[in-house]
Write a protein that holds these residues in place. Structure first.
Motif, PDB file in Angstrom:
ATOM      1  N   GLY A  22       0.819  -1.218   0.000  1.00  0.00           N
ATOM      2  CA  GLY A  22       0.000   0.000   0.000  1.00  0.00           C
ATOM      3  C   GLY A  22       0.848   1.261   0.000  1.00  0.00           C
ATOM      4  N   ILE A  23       1.949   1.242   0.785  1.00  0.00           N
ATOM      5  CA  ILE A  23       2.854   2.399   0.809  1.00  0.00           C
ATOM      6  C   ILE A  23       3.491   2.604  -0.566  1.00  0.00           C
ATOM      7  N   CYS A  24       3.907   1.502  -1.198  1.00  0.00           N
ATOM      8  CA  CYS A  24       4.522   1.599  -2.521  1.00  0.00           C
ATOM      9  C   CYS A  24       3.528   2.141  -3.553  1.00  0.00           C
ATOM     10  N   VAL A  25       2.276   1.670  -3.488  1.00  0.00           N
ATOM     11  CA  VAL A  25       1.255   2.154  -4.420  1.00  0.00           C
ATOM     12  C   VAL A  25       1.019   3.648  -4.219  1.00  0.00           C
ATOM     13  N   ASN A  26       0.963   4.070  -2.948  1.00  0.00           N
ATOM     14  CA  ASN A  26       0.748   5.492  -2.653  1.00  0.00           C
ATOM     15  C   ASN A  26       1.911   6.341  -3.170  1.00  0.00           C
ATOM     16  N   GLN A  27       3.138   5.876  -2.908  1.00  0.00           N
ATOM     17  CA  GLN A  27       4.310   6.623  -3.366  1.00  0.00           C
ATOM     18  C   GLN A  27       4.410   6.649  -4.881  1.00  0.00           C
ATOM     19  N   LEU A  28       4.057   5.528  -5.512  1.00  0.00           N
ATOM     20  CA  LEU A  28       4.089   5.478  -6.982  1.00  0.00           C
ATOM     21  C   LEU A  28       3.064   6.427  -7.581  1.00  0.00           C
ATOM     22  N   SER A  29       1.890   6.502  -6.968  1.00  0.00           N
ATOM     23  CA  SER A  29       0.862   7.428  -7.452  1.00  0.00           C
ATOM     24  C   SER A  29       1.333   8.880  -7.349  1.00  0.00           C
ATOM     25  N   LYS A  30       1.957   9.221  -6.199  1.00  0.00           N
ATOM     26  CA  LYS A  30       2.489  10.578  -6.026  1.00  0.00           C
ATOM     27  C   LYS A  30       3.599  10.862  -7.039  1.00  0.00           C
ATOM     28  N   CYS A  31       4.491   9.880  -7.218  1.00  0.00           N
ATOM     29  CA  CYS A  31       5.607  10.067  -8.141  1.00  0.00           C
ATOM     30  C   CYS A  31       5.106  10.285  -9.562  1.00  0.00           C
ATOM     31  N   LYS A  32       4.088   9.522  -9.964  1.00  0.00           N
ATOM     32  CA  LYS A  32       3.536   9.672 -11.313  1.00  0.00           C
ATOM     33  C   LYS A  32       2.897  11.043 -11.504  1.00  0.00           C
ATOM     34  N   SER A  33       2.141  11.502 -10.488  1.00  0.00           N
ATOM     35  CA  SER A  33       1.480  12.803 -10.615  1.00  0.00           C
ATOM     36  C   SER A  33       2.499  13.936 -10.692  1.00  0.00           C
TER      37      SER A  33
END
Length: 344
Positions: A22-33
């Motif tokens: 979940g942390i990785c998904v959240n960080q990946l979403s932020k990084c993509k945005s």
């Protein structure tokens, strides 16, 4: 054995893995945005064309923009505590404690912890000749590149008592590190954030209102894009790894659940077969042509074989007693136990 105890290891692994996932998904979403916003962000020069560019956007506000310029303080700059010839607009003073701590495994390892940190700032602008843009809330920048002005380490000389105390407490002092960092006056930096114009015509760059980060860095836009792309790719690899672990753990739980269900179904089938076998054997062994008084009050076919307690009525055959568990069919008293009855 309870099913949860059978899959306790897989459940713990799945829980921890899901948290990391979940942390990785959240960080990946932020990084993509951030990466998408930075790719679309225009690179503007601090000159007369800025006013024309900003008019193209609603409310005279560019949501995300890249600006490069020289740092110039508005008023008196901050003077370095350790080098009076150095001045700047942002100052960070940090005191770190270096220790050798004993781990749970019994080994000693170097550790560092910050025991004091102070940040100072003064209003400043990004300047290019006669044109300038004021930078607001510089300390809120996610990336703030500063020069190290001073970095001193003062080792401690422990005595005998310190050695003894360190042995029992598990912590030995090594020394204190004092560091001063500054965003120097006259530095050429890149500011990435929200650019707006006030009613008085003053241009300001600040942290964006949509949650995107403010950057004050010496790196260029292309360098930042490369770093963010590397971070995105690394997070994708982590997602694949931890996603695979979650899949394996889930499959193990599902496999054990299906195996348990099959085992229970086989046990139930075996019980039914055994019960049917006992029923058939009882049917062959029973006496025939009994009087009505000797017959079960429920089926009226088989002989009375079971005594109900505490009422003491002998009124059921073995077959019917398996389905009657609540009340005696004769007196309706609560059935607490049953026992075989031998009638002669």
């Amino acid at each position: 054995m309870d099913f949860l105890s059978e899959v306790l290891g897989e459940t713990l692994i799945l829980g921890i893995d899901s948290l990391i996932l979940g942390i990785c998904v959240n960080q990946l979403s932020k990084c993509k945005s951030i990466l998408n916003a930075l790719q679309k962000a225009p690179v503007l020069d601090i000159d007369h064309t800025l006013n024309k560019e900003i008019k193209k956007y609603p409310n005279d506000t560019i949501p995300y923009v890249v600006i490069r310029g020289l740092v110039k303080p508005l008023g008196n700059p901050i003077t370095s505590n350790y080098n009076h010839n150095v001045t700047g607009v942002v100052q960070r003073l940090t005191i770190k404690e270096h220790v050798i701590a004993r781990t749970s495994a019994g080994f000693w390892s170097d550790q560092t912890r910050t025991i004091h940190e102070v940040c100072n700032s003064t209003p400043f602008v990004l300047n290019n000749g006669q044109y300038e843009i004021e930078v607001l809330d510089a300390l809120a920048a996610q990336l703030l590149d500063m020069d190290v002005i001073s970095d001193k380490f003062e080792p401690m000389t422990p005595g005998v008592i310190d050695h003894v105390w360190g042995f029992f407490s598990g912590i030995r002092q090594r020394g204190l590190q004092t560091m001063e960092e500054m965003l120097r006056d006259g530095s050429y930096i890149t500011a990435i954030g929200e650019l707006s114009r006030t009613h008085s015509g003053q241009l300001k760059i600040q942290p964006p209102k949509d949650g995107l980060p403010l950057y004050l860095t010496t790196a260029t836009k292309s360098s930042l894009l490369q770093k963010l792309t590397s971070s995105r790719d690394f997070l994708r690899v982590l997602l694949i790894i931890f996603g695979s672990v979650a899949t394996v753990a889930s499959c193990r739980i599902a496999y054990k659940y299906i195996k348990r269900r099959r085992r229970k179904a086989e046990e139930e089938t075996m019980k039914r077969q055994l019960a049917q076998g006992r029923k058939e054997r009882r049917a062959h062994a029973r006496e025939k042509n009994l009087s009505e008084v000797q017959l079960c009050v429920v089926c009226t076919e088989n002989p009375k074989e079971i005594i109900l307690l505490p009422c003491g009525h002998v009124c059921l055959c073995q077959d019917c007693s398996e389905n009657i568990t609540d009340n005696c069919p004769v007196c309706r008293e609560k059935i607490q136990s049953k026992a075989p009855a031998f009638i002669t």
